[in-house]
Design a protein around this motif. Structure first.
Motif, PDB file in Angstrom:
ATOM      1  N   TYR A  34       0.831  -1.207   0.000  1.00 53.71           N
ATOM      2  CA  TYR A  34       0.000   0.000   0.000  1.00 53.71           C
ATOM      3  C   TYR A  34       0.864   1.256   0.000  1.00 53.71           C
ATOM      4  O   TYR A  34       0.554   2.240  -0.664  1.00 53.71           O
ATOM      5  N   ASP A  94      -8.533  -3.469   8.856  1.00 56.84           N
ATOM      6  CA  ASP A  94      -7.399  -4.050   8.147  1.00 56.84           C
ATOM      7  C   ASP A  94      -6.172  -3.966   9.052  1.00 56.84           C
ATOM      8  O   ASP A  94      -6.024  -3.037   9.843  1.00 56.84           O
ATOM      9  N   SER A 136     -13.723 -11.190   1.892  1.00 58.41           N
ATOM     10  CA  SER A 136     -13.500 -11.288   0.462  1.00 58.41           C
ATOM     11  C   SER A 136     -12.011 -11.112   0.177  1.00 58.41           C
ATOM     12  O   SER A 136     -11.473 -10.028   0.397  1.00 58.41           O
TER      13      SER A 136
HETATM   14  C1  LIG Z   1      -5.968  -9.344  -0.966  1.00 59.54           C
HETATM   15  S1  LIG Z   1      -6.318  -7.984   0.070  1.00 59.54           S
HETATM   16  C2  LIG Z   1      -8.067  -7.781  -0.178  1.00 59.54           C
HETATM   17  C3  LIG Z   1      -8.595  -6.449   0.276  1.00 59.54           C
HETATM   18  C4  LIG Z   1     -10.114  -6.272   0.163  1.00 59.54           C
HETATM   19  N1  LIG Z   1     -10.840  -7.323   0.859  1.00 59.54           N
HETATM   20  C5  LIG Z   1     -10.547  -6.191  -1.272  1.00 59.54           C
HETATM   21  O1  LIG Z   1     -11.095  -7.174  -1.782  1.00 59.54           O
HETATM   22  O2  LIG Z   1     -10.314  -5.161  -1.922  1.00 59.54           O
HETATM   23  C6  LIG Z   1      -6.217  -8.735   1.691  1.00 59.54           C
HETATM   24  C7  LIG Z   1      -6.241  -7.726   2.827  1.00 59.54           C
HETATM   25  O3  LIG Z   1      -6.288  -8.418   4.076  1.00 59.54           O
HETATM   26  C8  LIG Z   1      -5.506  -7.709   5.022  1.00 59.54           C
HETATM   27  N2  LIG Z   1      -5.142  -8.655   6.084  1.00 59.54           N
HETATM   28  C9  LIG Z   1      -4.324  -9.714   6.018  1.00 59.54           C
HETATM   29  N3  LIG Z   1      -4.258 -10.347   7.203  1.00 59.54           N
HETATM   30  C10 LIG Z   1      -5.083  -9.666   8.052  1.00 59.54           C
HETATM   31  C11 LIG Z   1      -5.434  -9.806   9.424  1.00 59.54           C
HETATM   32  N4  LIG Z   1      -4.917 -10.774  10.186  1.00 59.54           N
HETATM   33  N5  LIG Z   1      -6.306  -8.930   9.963  1.00 59.54           N
HETATM   34  C12 LIG Z   1      -6.821  -7.924   9.215  1.00 59.54           C
HETATM   35  N6  LIG Z   1      -6.519  -7.728   7.912  1.00 59.54           N
HETATM   36  C13 LIG Z   1      -5.663  -8.580   7.335  1.00 59.54           C
HETATM   37  C14 LIG Z   1      -4.342  -7.177   4.203  1.00 59.54           C
HETATM   38  O4  LIG Z   1      -3.685  -6.090   4.817  1.00 59.54           O
HETATM   39  C15 LIG Z   1      -5.039  -6.807   2.888  1.00 59.54           C
HETATM   40  O5  LIG Z   1      -5.469  -5.459   2.902  1.00 59.54           O
END
Ligand SMILES: C[S@@+](CC[C@H](N)C(=O)[O-])C[C@H]1O[C@@H](n2cnc3c(N)ncnc32)[C@H](O)[C@@H]1O
Length: 220
Positions: A34, A94, A136
């Motif tokens: 990011y 997030d 998602s």
């Molecule tokens: C592939 S991205 C998808 C973002 C969003 N759901 C979308 O579809 O646009 C996965 C996201 O999950 C967050 N993430 C990963 N592990 C996490 C955790 N343990 N708790 C909260 N967020 C998490 C990452 O920082 C990232 O922003």
């Protein structure tokens, strides 16, 4: 640092995740991605500027008034803003503080509560706190063993009578050089833990030809 070649939107995610994995840190790369994207040196592959079409297809026409929704790993907030437009009192959280800052900046005046939080150590008020939980693309973005912990953690956010919607790549984690790492049938079924019941698990192919799961669960 060079930009991803046109057509490989996942290149920067792979570059940064590979370095993160080498340091046994499966999630540190998200914030780096990011931050690089903010400076124009990387592409966030899931930043499509529109809500997830499989969420829209599922939720279109619903009235979220009086209901609380949460988006797990909400990234830049595309799905949060959509749910808020449907009337849900929406929280997006997030792990990445940069993502949360950019999501809030991108949507000035938004009613969505954007919060930095870790699904694996959720604030007390998240537990059984939401009528609709949307997961998602978060679980698919993390390899084992952490992804197993994420699958177990998501259902804990669903309130009694609430719904969990999961949208994820479908396949086998071990068949691809991710991220993303597709979920297999056993993994998608495992969201029906801690008292949730399966409503339906749909094996779909999205508009871009990618095999996906869309799965719905409820807490009675
Ligand atoms: C592939 S991205 C998808 C973002 C969003 N759901 C979308 O579809 O646009 C996965 C996201 O999950 C967050 N993430 C990963 N592990 C996490 C955790 N343990 N708790 C909260 N967020 C998490 C990452 O920082 C990232 O922003």
């Amino acid at each position: 640092v060079t930009r991803s070649p046109e057509g490989d939107r996942d290149a920067d995610a792979r570059r940064l995740s590979a370095a993160s994995y080498a340091e046994r840190d499966p999630t540190g790369w998200f914030d780096q991605l990011y931050a690089e994207a903010e400076h124009g040196t990387a592409v966030v592959p899931w930043d499509r500027g529109e809500p997830n079409p499989l969420l829209v297809e599922w939720a279109a026409g619903r009235d979220g008034s009086g209901s609380k929704a949460v988006v797990v790993g909400c990234g830049l907030g595309r799905d949060c803003e959509y749910l808020a437009r449907l009337g849900y009192a929406t929280t997006g959280f997030d792990l990445s503080a940069t993502a949360i800052r950019l999501a809030a900046q991108r949507h000035p005046g938004s009613p969505v509560r954007y919060e930095v939080a870790d699904l694996l150590e959720p604030p007390e008020n998240y537990l059984a706190g939401f009528d609709l939980v949307v997961e998602s693309y978060t679980v698919q973005s993390v390899p084992d063993p952490v992804r197993g912990e994420l699958i177990a953690a998501v259902p804990r956010l669903v309130a009694p009578g609430g719904t969990l919607l999961v949208i994820a790549a479908r396949g086998s984690e071990h068949a691809v050089a991710g991220p993303p790492f597709p979920l297999d049938e056993d993994e998608i079924g495992r969201f029906a833990a801690s008292g949730l019941q399966t409503v339906r698990i749909e094996p779909l192919v999205d508009a871009e030809g990618t095999p996906r799961w869309r799965a719905e669960f409820v807490r009675p």
